[in-house]
Design a protein around this motif. Structure first.
Motif, PDB file in Angstrom:
ATOM      1  N   TYR A 178     -88.806 -32.405  26.315  1.00  0.00           N
ATOM      2  CA  TYR A 178     -89.482 -32.724  27.583  1.00  0.00           C
ATOM      3  C   TYR A 178     -90.986 -32.882  27.387  1.00  0.00           C
ATOM      4  O   TYR A 178     -91.605 -33.811  27.922  1.00  0.00           O
ATOM      5  N   CYS A 206     -83.511 -34.050  28.877  1.00  0.00           N
ATOM      6  CA  CYS A 206     -84.845 -33.444  28.957  1.00  0.00           C
ATOM      7  C   CYS A 206     -85.928 -34.472  28.653  1.00  0.00           C
ATOM      8  O   CYS A 206     -86.992 -34.483  29.291  1.00  0.00           O
ATOM      9  N   TRP A 227     -86.274 -36.690  31.673  1.00  0.00           N
ATOM     10  CA  TRP A 227     -86.985 -35.940  32.719  1.00  0.00           C
ATOM     11  C   TRP A 227     -88.489 -35.934  32.440  1.00  0.00           C
ATOM     12  O   TRP A 227     -89.310 -36.140  33.338  1.00  0.00           O
TER      13      TRP A 227
END
Length: 396
Positions: free
Chosen positions: A82, A148, A151
């Motif tokens: 992320y 992730c 995102w």
């Protein structure tokens, strides 16, 4: 860093829990070191995203290469997938994506392809998987990293969008402030021109009348009384117009209500004041008089007022002036000329000001506002001449 430290503490707690794995010898201490390094990198991931993501990627590759089994702290690798997409540079974001895609196959190889199982006969065999099982398991292991990363990418795009909105709002606010300053400056310049026209004309009339009253006070008290009456009425008129103009500075909502709007119809009254002050003025109109736009009306009045004020100030004794207004089909011509001294007027024309910054320059600005033309210069045979041509719509 405070928030990241809180999450790092949770990951550290998970990493220190016993996992029941078969790490032996040196692998157990190595797993403990990894459980400490991953939370430490998480603390600084926002301040140094490129360095922490690169270090976490190298740490993960080393863990798989050395055969150290994943533990609870391995969940931190999702955080770095992320981070690379949300805060890292372009190459770090690509590195995080590539590491996430490779995490599934590499972890599958470590956990399954090298794992020995015991068959029912008690023999040790290497467990094998079909291609479908391999693809399904690797996709399942890589999916959390890809999600992730996606995102984080969405967070980056949203943050860039918010920054753009803030920048646009700030830019619009700066433009609005700049436009407001320009409007205020233009309004103040217009008020300054109006004040100059009002004060210069009326005060010059009052001065001339006061001088005349003092001259005839002993010999002709009646004329002195009339001159004093003219001074009083002129002063009251100047005071009313100045109050109207200064009202513009006090309230913007009623600007149109306070701005004086004299026009061509008030020219005879203006000329009577000038004649009373001792200046001989002839007035003539030609063409078909008709209603004019208020901007043109005010421009004509102020040009004549300023021109006659300049005649009194610079024309010398026994000067004679003439004002002519010609109503054409498509234009209105205004002529003001005098036979006074030429030298001072020529200097005035060359400088474009009366020494206070608003004389002929103000005329040119007024004429320019209505898209007209102004011709200013010495008059053949002596004196000064001002001619303004203002465009009009054709009469129907």
């Amino acid at each position: 860093m405070v928030v990241d430290s809180a999450w790092a503490a949770i990951v550290l707690f998970l990493g220190l829990l016993p996992d029941g794995g078969d790490n032996s010898a040196w692998r157990a201490p190595a797993q403990f070191v990894i459980a400490l390094l991953i939370p430490l990198l998480m603390v600084f991931r926002r301040r140094y995203p490129d360095a922490t993501v690169a270090a976490a990627t190298a740490l993960g590759i080393g863990q798989i290469t050395l055969g150290i089994l994943p533990a609870g702290s391995s969940i931190g690798y999702l955080v770095f997938a992320y981070t690379g997409a949300a805060f890292g540079s372009a190459w770090i974001s690509r590195l995080a994506l590539a590491a996430g895609l490779a995490a599934g196959p590499l972890t599958y190889w470590q956990l399954h392809l090298s794992k020995t199982v015991i068959d029912p006969n008690g023999d040790a065999q290497q467990r094998s998987y079909s291609l479908g099982e391999f693809l399904l398991l690797t996709a399942a292991m890589s999916s959390p990293f890809i999600l992730c990363w996606a995102w984080g990418r969405l967070t980056r795009v949203r943050r860039a969008y918010l920054v753009e909105l803030e920048d646009r709002a700030a830019r619009l606010e700066r433009e609005r402030d700049a436009q407001a300053k320009v409007a205020v400056a233009a309004e103040r310049a217009r008020i300054a021109r109006e004040l100059h026209d009002v004060v210069a004309h009326n005060v010059s009339v009052m001065i001339v009348q006061a001088d005349g009253a003092a001259y005839v006070l002993d010999n002709s008290p009646q004329q002195a009384k009339e001159a004093l009456g003219t001074i009083a009425s002129t002063g009251r008129q100047a005071l009313v117009e100045m109050r109207r103009l200064l009202g513009v500075l006090r309230t913007a909502d009623t600007a149109e209500e306070y701005v004086p709007q004299p026009g061509v119809e008030e020219l005879p009254e203006l000329l009577d004041q000038v004649r009373t002050a001792g200046l001989q003025v002839d007035f003539a109109t030609s063409g078909d008089p008709r209603e004019l736009p208020r901007g043109v009306e005010l421009t004509v009045y102020r040009i004549v007022q300023e021109a006659l004020t300049n005649v009194r100030k610079h024309g010398g004794p026994d000067v004679h002036a003439r004002v002519a207004v010609d109503f054409g089909e498509r234009e209105l011509a205004v002529l003001i000329e005098d036979d006074g001294r030429g030298s001072t007027d020529e200097q005035l024309a060359a400088g474009g000001t009366d020494g206070q910054g608003h004389g002929l320059i103000g005329m040119r600005e007024r004429v320019g506002m209505v898209s007209g033309s102004l011709d200013v210069g010495p008059r053949p045979g002596g004196g000064f001449r001002i001619r303004a041509v203002l465009p009009l719509k054709a009469a129907h």
